[in-house]
Design an enzyme around this catalytic site. Structure first.
Site, PDB file in Angstrom:
ATOM      1  N   SER A 231      33.012  35.925  50.860  1.00 16.13           N
ATOM      2  CA  SER A 231      33.270  35.899  49.561  1.00 16.13           C
ATOM      3  C   SER A 231      34.834  35.793  49.370  1.00 16.13           C
ATOM      4  CB  SER A 231      32.908  37.471  48.837  1.00 16.13           C
ATOM      5  OG  SER A 231      31.412  37.755  49.182  1.00 16.13           O
TER       6      SER A 231
ATOM      7  N   ARG B 264      35.077  47.672  48.734  1.00 18.14           N
ATOM      8  CA  ARG B 264      36.016  46.677  49.464  1.00 18.14           C
ATOM      9  C   ARG B 264      37.669  47.459  49.507  1.00 18.14           C
ATOM     10  NH1 ARG B 264      31.308  44.720  50.222  1.00 18.14           N
ATOM     11  NH2 ARG B 264      31.424  42.379  50.531  1.00 18.14           N
TER      12      ARG B 264
ATOM     13  N   GLU C 145      39.485  38.973  47.469  1.00 21.81           N
ATOM     14  CA  GLU C 145      38.760  39.921  48.520  1.00 21.81           C
ATOM     15  C   GLU C 145      39.484  39.677  49.855  1.00 21.81           C
ATOM     16  OE1 GLU C 145      36.289  40.094  51.414  1.00 21.81           O
ATOM     17  OE2 GLU C 145      34.632  40.515  50.107  1.00 21.81           O
TER      18      GLU C 145
END
Ligand code: EPU
Length: 344
Positions: free
Chosen positions: A244, A164, A340
């Site tokens: 998420s 990520r 995130e």
């Protein structure tokens, strides 16, 4: 080019947060971006580049100019007997692009089906799901320097992809307007192509057998991923969310060994660098947040890692919940979970 003032952004972010942008422009070609760069309103204001708005939490109005990337188009750049190089412009919807590849039997991104957002945002955080990340098929991208207007190409190394992560979340943050991304995919129509479907992650195999998809195909894998995502992740069109909210944290072997004595069923994924990745969804659930509603927001009932907007939540409300969750995970497990989602 039309510059809108006080533009509402609620339809342009999947959390559905009701904030406005001081100035707003939608760009549909590279030339149009060049025109925009000549305008005073662009030169003198802070810039925020917006893709699909599916990984952003607005905690306040945006002062400055929001530029929405709507450059469309997908084309084959070159091909061999077994491989194809495909260029997708940054304003294409990611999932539409995946479907375009599936129709042509171009394999490599079928596990990334149904991820919301635009192609141009995919490399920013090296989108990943079900055992595949875009770095696995990434060839290069084209971007324009937001200040100098210079066109720059980034190859795989330049992008510094991680979990990520990419250079665009770090030293190149807010410095480039990504215009296209090029991928190297496998032509399954070729009898000479060598390709192994990635079905080891989580529920893919079970879902394929429930679907009675005995002959593996790119479409079957994509359908299985879509089914799993639909069963766990709320549809942002029905319930505001950004997937998420936190990244899965990595902890040291020593910390893991201590924690596992206390929590023997804790799921864990050992990494190549000896650290251990722990699913954030699990630790958040253990702290009692899963399915909990807090005012207009909460942690989703099927996936604790997803924070949702039940109606009129403000960005600040969601951010406060995120901070509460972060604090409780730190207290119970000694683990720091980091967002995130891009919080602005
Ligand atoms: N888990 C729980 N409780 C929960 C959620 C998860 O105990 O509420 C446990 C599961 O039982 C499983 C583990 O956590 O043992 C992993 O769960 P899952 O397979 O759902 O994946 P994840 O690690 O929570 C990541 C990505 C998702 C991606 C899936 C599938 C991150 C931050 N998230 O989630 O990506 O779809 O894997 O590959 O890495 C996104 O980035 O927006 C996103 C949805």
């Amino acid at each position: 080019m039309e510059i809108q003032k006080n533009k509402p952004l609620d339809d342009l972010n999947t959390f559905g947060i009701n904030v406005g942008a001081q100035y707003f422009a939608e760009v549909t070609s590279v030339d149009e971006f060049g025109e925009l760069m000549q305008l005073e309103v662009y030169k003198t204001n802070k810039k925020l580049i917006l893709g699909g708005g599916s990984n952003i939490l607005f905690t306040d109005c945006v002062y400055g100019i929001v530029v929405k990337n709507s450059i469309k188009g997908i084309s084959v750049v070159s091909e061999t007997e077994t491989e194809v190089i495909v260029k997708a412009n940054a304003g294409e919807m990611w999932h539409e692009f995946v479907l375009w590849c599936i129709e042509r039997n171009y394999a490599g991104i079928e596990n990334l089906s149904l991820i919301p957002g635009l192609v141009g945002a995919a490399p920013m955080q090296n989108i990943g799901a079900y055992g595949v990340e875009i770095k696995d098929v990434f060839q290069e991208l084209e971007a324009i320097n937001l200040v100098t207007g210079e066109s720059v190409k980034f190859n795989l190394n330049d992008c510094e992809f991680g979990y990520r992560e990419s250079v665009f979340k770090n030293k190149c943050k807010n410095k480039f307007f990504i215009t296209s991304v090029t991928f190297k995919l496998t032509k399954l129509s070729s009898p000479k192509a060598i390709y192994k479907f990635k079905t080891d992650y989580g529920d893919i195999k079970n879902t394929l057998s429930e679907m009675r998809a005995y002959d593996l195909s790119i479409k079957a894998v994509s359908d299985a991923v879509i089914q799993i995502r639909n069963s766990k992740l709320p549809n942002p069109k029905e319930l505001g969310n950004a997937g998420s909210f936190f990244k899965n944290p990595s902890i040291s072997k020593q910390q893991f060994d201590e924690l596992v004595l206390k929590y023997p069923v804790m799921p864990s994924y050992p990494q190549r660098d000896d650290s251990i990745k722990i699913p954030a969804g699990w630790v958040i659930e253990q702290c009692g947040w899963k399915g909990k509603v807090v005012g207009n927001t909460g942690s989703h009932k099927s996936q604790a890692l997803v924070l949702v907007n039940y109606g009129n939540a403000t960005g600040k409300e969601i951010w406060n919940l995120a901070l509460e969750i972060q604090k409780s995970v730190k207290e119970k497990f000694g683990i720091e979970i980091m967002p995130e989602v891009n919080v602005v």
